[in-house]
Write a protein that holds these residues in place. Structure first.
Motif, PDB file in Angstrom:
ATOM      1  N   LEU A  60     -28.517   1.618  15.667  1.00  0.00           N
ATOM      2  CA  LEU A  60     -28.520   1.279  16.717  1.00  0.00           C
ATOM      3  C   LEU A  60     -28.270   2.747  17.809  1.00  0.00           C
ATOM      4  O   LEU A  60     -28.513   3.243  19.821  1.00  0.00           O
ATOM      5  CB  LEU A  60     -27.604  -0.002  17.061  1.00  0.00           C
ATOM      6  CG  LEU A  60     -27.789  -1.283  16.744  1.00  0.00           C
ATOM      7  CD1 LEU A  60     -26.942  -2.161  16.852  1.00  0.00           C
ATOM      8  CD2 LEU A  60     -29.543  -1.138  17.722  1.00  0.00           C
ATOM      9  N   TYR A  61     -27.207   2.999  17.048  1.00  0.00           N
ATOM     10  CA  TYR A  61     -26.570   4.253  17.614  1.00  0.00           C
ATOM     11  C   TYR A  61     -28.021   5.990  18.195  1.00  0.00           C
ATOM     12  O   TYR A  61     -28.218   6.468  19.019  1.00  0.00           O
ATOM     13  CB  TYR A  61     -24.994   4.520  16.937  1.00  0.00           C
ATOM     14  CG  TYR A  61     -25.453   6.014  17.845  1.00  0.00           C
ATOM     15  CD1 TYR A  61     -23.958   6.746  18.972  1.00  0.00           C
ATOM     16  CD2 TYR A  61     -25.071   7.753  16.647  1.00  0.00           C
ATOM     17  CE1 TYR A  61     -23.963   7.363  19.403  1.00  0.00           C
ATOM     18  CE2 TYR A  61     -24.795   8.096  17.339  1.00  0.00           C
ATOM     19  CZ  TYR A  61     -23.966   8.787  19.241  1.00  0.00           C
ATOM     20  OH  TYR A  61     -24.040   9.866  19.383  1.00  0.00           O
ATOM     21  N   ARG A  64     -31.076   4.836  20.658  1.00  0.00           N
ATOM     22  CA  ARG A  64     -29.836   4.714  22.305  1.00  0.00           C
ATOM     23  C   ARG A  64     -29.939   6.069  22.542  1.00  0.00           C
ATOM     24  O   ARG A  64     -30.494   6.221  23.593  1.00  0.00           O
ATOM     25  CB  ARG A  64     -29.010   4.229  22.004  1.00  0.00           C
ATOM     26  CG  ARG A  64     -27.978   3.282  23.222  1.00  0.00           C
ATOM     27  CD  ARG A  64     -26.794   3.343  23.114  1.00  0.00           C
ATOM     28  NE  ARG A  64     -25.688   4.232  22.725  1.00  0.00           N
ATOM     29  CZ  ARG A  64     -24.563   4.108  22.888  1.00  0.00           C
ATOM     30  NH1 ARG A  64     -24.040   2.464  22.895  1.00  0.00           N
ATOM     31  NH2 ARG A  64     -23.906   4.825  22.376  1.00  0.00           N
ATOM     32  N   LEU A 217     -19.876   2.027  16.825  1.00  0.00           N
ATOM     33  CA  LEU A 217     -21.144   0.250  16.544  1.00  0.00           C
ATOM     34  C   LEU A 217     -21.227   0.074  14.369  1.00  0.00           C
ATOM     35  O   LEU A 217     -22.174  -0.624  14.148  1.00  0.00           O
ATOM     36  CB  LEU A 217     -22.551   1.391  16.494  1.00  0.00           C
ATOM     37  CG  LEU A 217     -22.435   1.754  17.754  1.00  0.00           C
ATOM     38  CD1 LEU A 217     -24.012   2.247  17.964  1.00  0.00           C
ATOM     39  CD2 LEU A 217     -23.257   0.470  18.680  1.00  0.00           C
ATOM     40  N   THR A 349     -27.587  -7.151  21.731  1.00  0.00           N
ATOM     41  CA  THR A 349     -28.738  -6.066  21.869  1.00  0.00           C
ATOM     42  C   THR A 349     -29.477  -5.089  22.792  1.00  0.00           C
ATOM     43  O   THR A 349     -29.550  -4.644  23.140  1.00  0.00           O
ATOM     44  CB  THR A 349     -29.819  -6.175  20.649  1.00  0.00           C
ATOM     45  OG1 THR A 349     -29.209  -7.085  19.454  1.00  0.00           O
ATOM     46  CG2 THR A 349     -30.830  -5.337  20.528  1.00  0.00           C
ATOM     47  N   MET A 353     -25.166  -3.399  24.530  1.00  0.00           N
ATOM     48  CA  MET A 353     -25.197  -1.809  23.924  1.00  0.00           C
ATOM     49  C   MET A 353     -26.214  -1.061  24.249  1.00  0.00           C
ATOM     50  O   MET A 353     -25.683   0.008  24.439  1.00  0.00           O
ATOM     51  CB  MET A 353     -26.850  -2.099  22.304  1.00  0.00           C
ATOM     52  CG  MET A 353     -25.603  -2.765  21.045  1.00  0.00           C
ATOM     53  SD  MET A 353     -24.669  -2.406  20.761  1.00  0.00           S
ATOM     54  CE  MET A 353     -25.053  -0.776  20.366  1.00  0.00           C
ATOM     55  N   THR A 358     -19.553  -1.046  24.021  1.00  0.00           N
ATOM     56  CA  THR A 358     -20.291  -1.174  22.629  1.00  0.00           C
ATOM     57  C   THR A 358     -18.532  -1.880  21.934  1.00  0.00           C
ATOM     58  O   THR A 358     -18.888  -2.932  21.252  1.00  0.00           O
ATOM     59  CB  THR A 358     -19.872   0.034  21.698  1.00  0.00           C
ATOM     60  OG1 THR A 358     -20.751   1.081  22.250  1.00  0.00           O
ATOM     61  CG2 THR A 358     -19.850  -0.360  20.313  1.00  0.00           C
ATOM     62  N   TYR A 361     -19.881  -5.888  22.247  1.00  0.00           N
ATOM     63  CA  TYR A 361     -20.725  -6.458  21.356  1.00  0.00           C
ATOM     64  C   TYR A 361     -19.404  -6.247  20.519  1.00  0.00           C
ATOM     65  O   TYR A 361     -19.836  -7.240  19.269  1.00  0.00           O
ATOM     66  CB  TYR A 361     -21.150  -5.276  21.759  1.00  0.00           C
ATOM     67  CG  TYR A 361     -22.446  -5.248  20.236  1.00  0.00           C
ATOM     68  CD1 TYR A 361     -23.761  -6.636  20.548  1.00  0.00           C
ATOM     69  CD2 TYR A 361     -22.777  -4.478  19.323  1.00  0.00           C
ATOM     70  CE1 TYR A 361     -24.639  -7.165  19.835  1.00  0.00           C
ATOM     71  CE2 TYR A 361     -24.020  -5.081  18.582  1.00  0.00           C
ATOM     72  CZ  TYR A 361     -24.279  -6.280  18.406  1.00  0.00           C
ATOM     73  OH  TYR A 361     -25.017  -6.784  17.489  1.00  0.00           O
TER      74      TYR A 361
END
Length: 486
Positions: A60-61, A64, A217, A349, A353, A358, A361
């Motif tokens: 995910l990081y 992004r 994350l 998501t 995010m 973060t 989340y």
């Protein structure tokens, strides 16, 4: 239009990811049985915790971060190598740790000592994680490459399963095949890198700047993985000689994920798009995208939930055999998570995010994980397999509820759920019609297909009559498309 194309690409791939094991499930359930499939499911749940450490929240990081800098080629190259080299370092540590863990746990009586060799074979799963760079292409909103390459690998996997898994003794072949196809699939993505990414000077790379964000994350990824894998891990540990329970839960989970692929695929597509809106300061576009996404996933997830709830038991009989009927009832119990995960996918998501919230989340999935762990110790001893399913549903509900609480000042809850009642009304009526049908019809493919067709017709007819937002927007989209073609 680009979002639509990317969504369709991602839906196709996500469906293939879950359909590939579904195609082989009915074959494997008869060849390996619950025992053999349970060994694969349980050992895979163990290695998944180490794979989790290897990925370190980078999927995910990285997606992004690439979305943030995709218009700056030099900075994009720099970010890729910083993140991937960090990923490689952590993955190597994870592989070494896993091998040491299995070496010492082989002396523990029960599942660990009985399945040591299978646990070693699962090491290849972590290797596949090390090689995974799909986050780079997703950050660029380039889903075509990922879909085409990995789709070919998944198709090859299905063919090979029929060729090399012939008896219960071939469970090791099955485990190794699943792991190695992931390795090959991830290797293929590297062939695109030489033409797209140049290696900057090593002294310019800054690895430290990525450590804390990825750790941030990492926590939600840990929490998410806990209530995805913990049930399969814990079920055989509460009862001796019951590793088959992991197979029942695993198979039910796979079938549910077919439905989830349709709704969560949008999250993968929308994350880089919303992140790009946010970094440009276009908050109005961010909110508009979230409202549309919530309506869309609700429209899809509601009929899927009621359909799975109604069809699960009968479908499991003809699909996997009568011994797997417990998996069918587990499907019915798990079905509400289709809607809950659809909503949390939009809120978490697609919204929290991309806008770098973060912490919120992380807290949401951590709460879900804690609730899941606590409930597992209560519900599994009480209701065994079905208790694990109940714990999962309640945990997902807690995640969604917390996310709604933290976004209430930034997003209108009324707008998020403005059309939900229409989809729920249509879903309940559809459910009321197909449940009696399933009771009267025989447990065979034609009966299930008939129920699906009837249910779909009823659902879409009702939301059309109620003029649901999805219907009106779809009609407008078609009219615009036809007008542009003239």
């Amino acid at each position: 239009m680009q979002v639509v194309k990317n969504y369709l690409y991602n839906v196709f791939y996500q469906l293939l990811v879950v359909l590939a094991p579904l195609i082989t499930m009915t074959y494997l359930s008869h060849v390996l049985g619950a025992e053999g499939m349970g060994v694969q499911a349980w050992t895979n749940s163990i290695v998944s915790y180490f794979l989790l450490f290897a990925t370190l929240g980078i999927t995910l990081y990285g997606q992004r971060e690439i979305a943030y800098v995709r218009d700056d080629i030099d900075l994009r190259n720099k970010r890729f190598w910083e993140i991937q080299l960090l990923h490689t370092f952590v993955s190597v540590i994870a592989i070494i740790s896993y091998v040491i863990f299995v070496f010492f746990m082989r002396q523990v009586s029960g599942e660990f000592s009985q399945n040591t060799h299978q646990l070693y074979l699962q090491t290849w799963v972590i290797v596949s994680g090390l090689l995974d760079i799909s986050w780079y292409f997703m950050g660029l909103e380039d889903f075509k490459k990922t879909v085409i390459r990995n789709s070919l690998v998944k198709i090859a996997m299905v063919i090979l399963i029929f060729l090399v898994v012939k008896s219960p003794a071939d469970v090791n072949n099955y485990i190794l095949l699943l792991a190695l196809t992931q390795v090959v699939g991830n290797i293929t993505m590297w062939f695109y890198i030489p033409g797209q990414v140049k290696l900057p000077k090593l002294r310019t790379l800054q690895f430290k700047r990525h450590v804390l964000p990825t750790l941030g994350l990492f926590m939600p990824t840990i929490a998410t993985q806990i209530y995805l894998q913990l049930n399969k891990t814990m079920l055989p540990l509460f009862q001796t000689n019951s590793i088959g329970l992991s197979a029942f839960y695993e198979n039910a989970d796979k079938i549910i994920k077919v439905s989830l692929a349709l709704v969560t695929a949008l999250g993968t597509v929308m994350l880089p798009r919303v992140a790009n809106y946010f970094v440009k300061g276009n908050i109005l576009a961010v909110n508009k995208a979230i409202y549309k996404s919530m309506d869309f996933v609700t429209a899809l997830s509601v009929p899927l939930m009621f359909g799975m709830m109604a069809l699960g038991p009968k479908m499991s009989i003809w699909y996997m055999g009568l011994p797997f009927l417990p998996a069918g009832w587990t499907i019915s119990i798990l079905s509400p998570i289709i809607v809950l995960i659809a909503w949390s996918n939009v809120l978490g998501t697609q919204y929290l995010m991309p806008i770098s919230r973060t912490k919120d989340y992380t807290m949401s999935v951590t709460i879900g994980a804690i609730i899941n762990i606590v409930l597992n110790f209560i519900t599994i001893p009480l209701w065994s397999l079905y208790g694990a399913a109940v714990a999962t549903v309640l945990s997902e509900g807690a995640v969604t509820l917390y996310q709604l609480i933290v976004v209430r000042h930034d997003l209108s809850i009324g707008k998020l759920f403005s059309g939900t009642w229409k989809y729920m009304v249509a879903g309940v009526i559809m459910f009321a019609v197909i449940v009696p049908m399933t009771m009267k019809l025989q447990a065979n493919p034609s009966g299930t297909v008939l129920c699906i067709v009837v249910g779909a017709v009823i659902y879409f007819a009702i939301i059309f009559l109620l003029r649901a937002k999805l219907v009106m927007e779809s009609v407008g989209f078609v009219k615009k498309f036809l007008k542009d073609r003239k």
